[in-house]
Design a protein around this motif. Structure first.
Motif, short mmCIF file in Angstrom:
data_model
loop_
_atom_site.label_atom_id
_atom_site.label_comp_id
_atom_site.label_asym_id
_atom_site.label_seq_id
_atom_site.Cartn_x
_atom_site.Cartn_y
_atom_site.Cartn_z
N ILE A 25 1.08 28.05 -17.86
CA ILE A 25 0.62 26.76 -17.34
C ILE A 25 -0.41 26.20 -18.32
O ILE A 25 -1.49 26.77 -18.51
CB ILE A 25 0.00 26.91 -15.94
N LEU A 26 -0.06 25.09 -18.96
CA LEU A 26 -0.97 24.47 -19.93
C LEU A 26 -2.02 23.62 -19.25
O LEU A 26 -3.19 23.65 -19.63
CB LEU A 26 -0.17 23.61 -20.93
N SER A 27 -1.62 22.84 -18.25
CA SER A 27 -2.58 21.99 -17.56
C SER A 27 -2.02 21.53 -16.22
O SER A 27 -0.80 21.45 -16.04
CB SER A 27 -2.92 20.76 -18.42
N TRP A 28 -2.92 21.25 -15.30
CA TRP A 28 -2.56 20.68 -14.00
C TRP A 28 -2.90 19.20 -14.00
O TRP A 28 -3.94 18.79 -14.52
CB TRP A 28 -3.33 21.37 -12.87
N TYR A 29 -2.01 18.38 -13.39
CA TYR A 29 -2.27 16.96 -13.27
C TYR A 29 -2.72 16.59 -11.86
O TYR A 29 -2.98 15.42 -11.58
CB TYR A 29 -1.00 16.16 -13.61
N VAL A 30 -2.77 17.57 -10.96
CA VAL A 30 -3.19 17.33 -9.58
C VAL A 30 -4.19 18.41 -9.18
O VAL A 30 -4.35 19.42 -9.86
CB VAL A 30 -1.99 17.35 -8.61
N LYS A 31 -4.86 18.19 -8.05
CA LYS A 31 -5.81 19.16 -7.50
C LYS A 31 -5.64 19.18 -5.99
O LYS A 31 -5.01 18.28 -5.40
CB LYS A 31 -7.24 18.78 -7.87
N PRO A 32 -6.17 20.22 -5.31
CA PRO A 32 -6.06 20.27 -3.85
C PRO A 32 -6.61 19.00 -3.20
O PRO A 32 -7.66 18.49 -3.58
CB PRO A 32 -6.91 21.49 -3.49
N GLY A 33 -5.83 18.49 -2.24
CA GLY A 33 -6.20 17.26 -1.56
C GLY A 33 -5.49 16.04 -2.08
O GLY A 33 -5.46 14.99 -1.41
N ASP A 34 -4.90 16.12 -3.28
CA ASP A 34 -4.18 14.97 -3.84
C ASP A 34 -2.85 14.78 -3.12
O ASP A 34 -2.18 15.75 -2.74
CB ASP A 34 -3.90 15.19 -5.33
N PRO A 57 9.38 18.37 -6.10
CA PRO A 57 10.59 17.83 -5.47
C PRO A 57 10.40 17.36 -4.03
O PRO A 57 11.37 17.19 -3.32
CB PRO A 57 11.55 19.02 -5.53
N PHE A 58 9.16 17.16 -3.59
CA PHE A 58 8.97 16.68 -2.22
C PHE A 58 7.63 15.95 -2.11
O PHE A 58 6.78 16.02 -2.99
CB PHE A 58 9.04 17.82 -1.20
N ASN A 59 7.45 15.22 -0.99
CA ASN A 59 6.22 14.48 -0.73
C ASN A 59 5.25 15.36 0.05
O ASN A 59 5.65 16.26 0.80
CB ASN A 59 6.50 13.22 0.09
N GLY A 60 3.95 15.10 -0.09
CA GLY A 60 2.97 15.82 0.71
C GLY A 60 1.59 15.78 0.11
O GLY A 60 1.29 14.94 -0.75
N VAL A 61 0.74 16.69 0.58
CA VAL A 61 -0.65 16.79 0.12
C VAL A 61 -0.85 18.18 -0.49
O VAL A 61 -0.48 19.18 0.12
CB VAL A 61 -1.64 16.56 1.27
N VAL A 62 -1.40 18.22 -1.68
CA VAL A 62 -1.61 19.51 -2.35
C VAL A 62 -2.56 20.37 -1.53
O VAL A 62 -3.70 19.97 -1.25
CB VAL A 62 -2.17 19.32 -3.78
N GLU A 63 -2.09 21.54 -1.15
CA GLU A 63 -2.90 22.47 -0.37
C GLU A 63 -3.60 23.49 -1.26
O GLU A 63 -4.76 23.80 -1.09
CB GLU A 63 -2.01 23.20 0.65
N ILE A 80 2.35 26.32 -6.60
CA ILE A 80 1.63 25.28 -5.87
C ILE A 80 2.17 25.21 -4.44
O ILE A 80 3.38 25.36 -4.22
CB ILE A 80 1.76 23.90 -6.56
N SER A 81 1.27 25.04 -3.47
CA SER A 81 1.66 24.85 -2.07
C SER A 81 1.29 23.43 -1.65
O SER A 81 0.20 22.94 -1.98
CB SER A 81 0.94 25.86 -1.16
N VAL A 82 2.21 22.79 -0.94
CA VAL A 82 2.03 21.40 -0.52
C VAL A 82 2.25 21.29 0.98
O VAL A 82 3.24 21.81 1.51
CB VAL A 82 3.01 20.47 -1.27
#
Length: 469
Positions: A25-34, A57-63, A80-82
């Motif tokens: 994993i080089l970098s994350w573009y999101v964080k929990p809550g996004d 592949p789905f909609n939601g909030v990053v957990e 990642i869990s969403v």
């Protein structure tokens, strides 16, 4: 009455290449809550073949993000869990123990299986996806220039149909074929995961995401590359650089090639004075197009392709299982490229069928894409013969190691002005040294010598390239 429920969905590290087992994993573009949406790029990973951005592949909030940037993760591991919203069935009138109402128990989750880039595990139950309002939804998070042809920045990847391997008509439903046309994707280049070898909408989005994944251009300076690799310096001043991704795969592949294929290397010095004049003429007249980059490497590539056409046995592979030599029907010409991520060998598909102008365009795009670090895994698969241009480093020649699975590799050395006997007189001429390494299981000395002599002869008289090519 219905109630909205929220449940966790897990996105696993997909196999972004063919048979790869891990990725960093080089970098994350999101964080929990996004909040994330279907098709949004959430992280960038590097495998042994390339750097790729992964869309969710789905909609939601990053957990939760299960791994930090810099971690190496096995394929199939949750990264990642969403939390996703959904509709539950009718709410029960009163709470009751689960054992007392087995009919109300939630259904077992359908079997899940891994697929390629960015679309994680899929359920085994067929379910129609909602129609997209735009064909580029899967790659809109960070649009980038395409690999196969320069187009406007927001456009998805475009793969030239003329360069795709010829074969049977791929299986896909009409809506999927329409989407492929909108994305500019040749279905013959897509790996199907549907039942019976059918290409699905997810397969298309996965392929497009992998092809279009942008990678930040890294500096070519060695010191900066070492810094980017997070080295560890000892008290004595020793620097240890972690070997990961492309560099690790290259090291393993070169060792396997060197100790599997019996290498033979032959050398020849060539008077390329006329070739260098021809290059200058093509630049000045713009015969191949005003925006086309013309270099000596272009004519070396054309000379090798012409020699392969006359001696197809050099364009072969060794089938260990069948104990057979497989002479390939088309030439996918690899060009060894040194990049900040390590040595890679992208190839021009069906290069032997291209005109000199077409070859120049493809070569320019390949080199520029490699320099920017945007070469996709698909561009590095299926090569049949390779050129390594060691001359750009001022090196006269070398004994190149075969790209695994190929029968030959040609090294193009530096062009130098040397005293040369020309028309009975010693005069200054522009001279280079060519070296051809080949697998002696497939290629005997006669065939290797004829191919090398052919390339040399064509570079001495480059106008023959037009006649023979």
């Amino acid at each position: 009455m219905t109630t909205e429920v929220r449940s966790l969905r897990e996105f696993k590290m997909p196999d972004v290449g063919e048979g790869l087992t891990e990725a960093e994993i080089l970098s994350w573009y999101v964080k929990p809550g996004d909040v994330v949406t279907d098709g949004q790029v959430v992280c960038e990973v590097e495998t042994a073949k390339a750097a790729v951005e992964l869309p969710i592949p789905f909609n939601g909030v990053v957990e939760r993000l299960h791994f930090p940037a810099g971690a190496t993760v096995d394929v199939g591991t949750v990264i990642i869990s969403v939390a996703v919203a959904g509709e539950a069935g009718a709410a029960p009138a009163a709470a009751a123990p689960a054992a007392a109402a087995p009919a109300e128990a939630p259904e077992a989750e359908p079997e899940r299986r891994e697929v390629l880039v960015g679309y994680g595990p899929r359920t085994g139950t067929a379910q129609r996806r909602a129609r997209r309002t735009t064909a580029t939804a899967a790659v809109t998070a960070k649009p980038a220039p395409v690999v196969a042809a320069p187009v406007a920045a927001p456009a998805p990847v475009a793969v030239a149909v003329a360069e795709a391997p010829v074969g049977e008509r791929p299986l896909a439903k009409p809506p999927v074929r329409k989407l492929a046309k909108d994305l500019g994707v040749d279905l013959r280049s897509v790996t199907p995961t549907g039942t019976g070898g059918v290409i699905t909408r997810e397969d298309l989005h996965a392929f497009a995401a992998a092809q279009a994944a942008p990678v930040a251009v890294e500096p070519a300076d060695v010191a900066e590359v070492v810094e980017a690799a997070a080295p560890v310096t000892s008290a004595a001043g020793d620097v240890r650089v972690p070997i990961k991704g492309v560099r690790k795969a290259t090291a393993q592949a070169m060792v396997a090639s060197a100790f599997t294929a019996p290498h033979v290397t032959e050398f020849v010095q060539v008077d390329v004075t006329r070739t260098m004049k021809f290059v200058r003429k093509l630049k000045e007249t713009g015969e191949l197009g005003r925006d086309v980059r013309v270099s000596p490497l272009l004519l070396v590539a054309k000379a090798l392709l012409t020699a392969v056409k006359r001696h197809p046995g050099i364009n072969a592979q060794w089938d260990e299982a069948a104990q057979e030599i497989v002479i390939k029907g088309q030439v996918n010409l690899g060009i060894a490229a040194a990049t900040p991520r390590g040595l890679i060998v992208p190839n021009i598909k069906d290069a032997g069928a291209k005109t000199l102008a077409g070859l120049a365009t493809s070569l320019g795009e390949l080199v520029e894409t490699a320099r920017q670090g945007k070469t996709s895994p698909a561009d590095m698969q299926g090569g049949t013969i390779t050129i390594t241009n060691v001359g750009v480093f001022g090196v006269d020649t070398g004994t190149p190691i075969l790209n695994p699975g190929e029968a030959a590799i040609l090294a193009f050395g530096a062009v130098r002005e040397l005293p040369w006997v020309h028309k009975g007189k010693v005069v200054p001429r522009q001279v280079t040294t060519l070296a051809l390494s080949f697998d002696h299981r497939l290629v005997d000395g006669e065939l290797g010598s004829r191919v090398l002599a052919d390339v040399a002869g064509l570079l001495e008289q480059p106008k023959r390239l037009i006649t023979w090519g």
